[in-house]
Each structure stands twice: as C-alpha cells, then as structure tokens.
Write a protein that holds these residues in place. Structure first.
Motif, short mmCIF file in Angstrom:
data_model
loop_
_atom_site.label_atom_id
_atom_site.label_comp_id
_atom_site.label_asym_id
_atom_site.label_seq_id
_atom_site.Cartn_x
_atom_site.Cartn_y
_atom_site.Cartn_z
N VAL A 182 0.85 -1.19 0.00
CA VAL A 182 0.00 0.00 0.00
C VAL A 182 0.88 1.24 0.00
O VAL A 182 0.68 2.16 -0.79
N VAL A 183 1.88 1.27 0.88
CA VAL A 183 2.79 2.42 0.96
C VAL A 183 3.54 2.59 -0.36
O VAL A 183 3.64 3.70 -0.89
N GLU A 184 4.05 1.49 -0.90
CA GLU A 184 4.80 1.54 -2.16
C GLU A 184 3.93 2.05 -3.31
O GLU A 184 4.35 2.91 -4.09
N GLU A 185 2.71 1.55 -3.40
CA GLU A 185 1.79 1.98 -4.46
C GLU A 185 1.43 3.45 -4.30
O GLU A 185 1.35 4.20 -5.27
N SER A 202 4.55 10.03 -7.07
CA SER A 202 5.66 10.47 -7.92
C SER A 202 5.23 10.52 -9.39
O SER A 202 5.74 11.32 -10.15
N ALA A 203 4.26 9.68 -9.80
CA ALA A 203 3.76 9.72 -11.17
C ALA A 203 2.96 10.99 -11.43
O ALA A 203 2.94 11.50 -12.55
N SER A 248 -4.72 6.89 -11.59
CA SER A 248 -3.67 7.73 -12.13
C SER A 248 -2.88 7.04 -13.23
O SER A 248 -2.17 7.67 -13.98
N ASP A 249 -2.99 5.72 -13.34
CA ASP A 249 -2.24 5.02 -14.36
C ASP A 249 -3.05 4.79 -15.63
O ASP A 249 -2.57 4.14 -16.56
N GLY A 250 -4.27 5.29 -15.70
CA GLY A 250 -5.08 5.16 -16.90
C GLY A 250 -5.76 3.82 -17.05
O GLY A 250 -6.51 3.60 -17.99
#
Length: 166
Positions: A93-96, A102-103, A119-121
């Motif tokens: 969860v933290v990593e994602e 950052s994206a 956010s990744d479409g």
C-alpha cells in the motif's frame, strides 16, 4: 471467560487457493491495511491479493478456546495475532501510494486528493486478474468510509475453512 480457553486450542485449515473474499471483506481489510477512502478504487487489488495470500511454510491458523484466531509456526514455535504476510501487503500500500504520488509529479493540490480516477489510466477495477467477472467491478467506491466501521488498528479476522475432524 472460560478458564480452560487457553487449553481448548484448535488448528484450522487455511482457505483453499480458490477462495474469493466477499466485497465487504476486501473493503474492511483494505482499511485495516491503511488504504484511505480516496485511494480505494486504485488499491483494492492489494487487499484482495492479501486476503488470498497463502501462509508461509510451517504456519497454520489456530483458534483459541474463546474463538480468537492467531497464527502459529510449527517449525519455530513463533505465534502472531496477524497473518504473517500482512506486513508485506501494508508495505505494498505504501509503495503503491508513493509510486502514484511520484507519477503525478509536483502539484499544488492537497495530499487528500479525492479524485476517483486511476492515475495510471487503467480501469479502476480490482478484478482485472480475475477476468472482471465480479458484480463489484464497476461499483462506485466514493463512499468507502461509510462501507466500513470499526477500529482499523484491530487484528483483521480472516475467513477459514472448517477444521478437519479429529
């Protein structure tokens, strides 16, 4: 309380690899992992993966005489109230969250972005690995906070198969 509760322990069988957690269970576990309401659509896949995770070798779910589930490693004697893989999924969860932040890049918006867009479409479904067959794959999750009640700091109680007969 039962004075013999500590003696009335039973070893449970882990749910099979075909275990499909209920939507409500996924939402509750997501909250327990630290998923925030505005992140729900993008992070439920982590909770679903976590609920379906197998126990590491030598670990078994057990139940106390008063019904509480804990995990015991029969090789080392270690026991824990939390599933041994829970920390892995909290870290995911933290990593994602960090990856998505950052994206997005630097911006003037608040950290509590309430956008439901992924956010990744990609589609905002946590069922992509399961072929999108769930009735919840298109459910609007904006009201995540009202879906779940209770203390997110408690140990999460997973579902288990019935114990084997003696």
């Amino acid at each position: 309380a039962d004075p013999m509760a500590s003696f009335n322990q039973e070893v449970l069988e882990e749910a099979g690899s075909d275990y499909e957690p209920a939507y409500e269970e996924i939402v509750e576990y997501a909250r327990w992992l630290g998923v925030k309401p505005h992140e729900t659509r993008d992070f439920l896949w982590i909770a679903k993966e976590g609920l379906r995770a197998s126990l590491p070798e030598n670990w078994k779910p057990c139940r106390t005489g008063d019904g509480q589930v804990y995990y015991f490693n029969f090789a080392t004697g270690e026991s824990d109230w939390d599933h041994p893989c829970d920390a892995v999924f909290r870290a995911k969860v933290v990593e994602e969250r960090e990856k998505r932040q950052s994206a997005k890049g630097p911006r003037g918006g608040s950290e509590a972005d309430t956008s439901a867009e992924a956010s990744d479409g990609h589609a905002s479904s946590f069922h992509s690995a399961a072929g999108g067959e769930s009735k919840h794959s298109t459910m609007i999750l904006d009201d995540f906070a009202s879906d779940v009640s209770g203390d997110a700091s408690k140990t999460f109680d997973r579902s288990f198969a019935s114990p084997r007969p003696p």
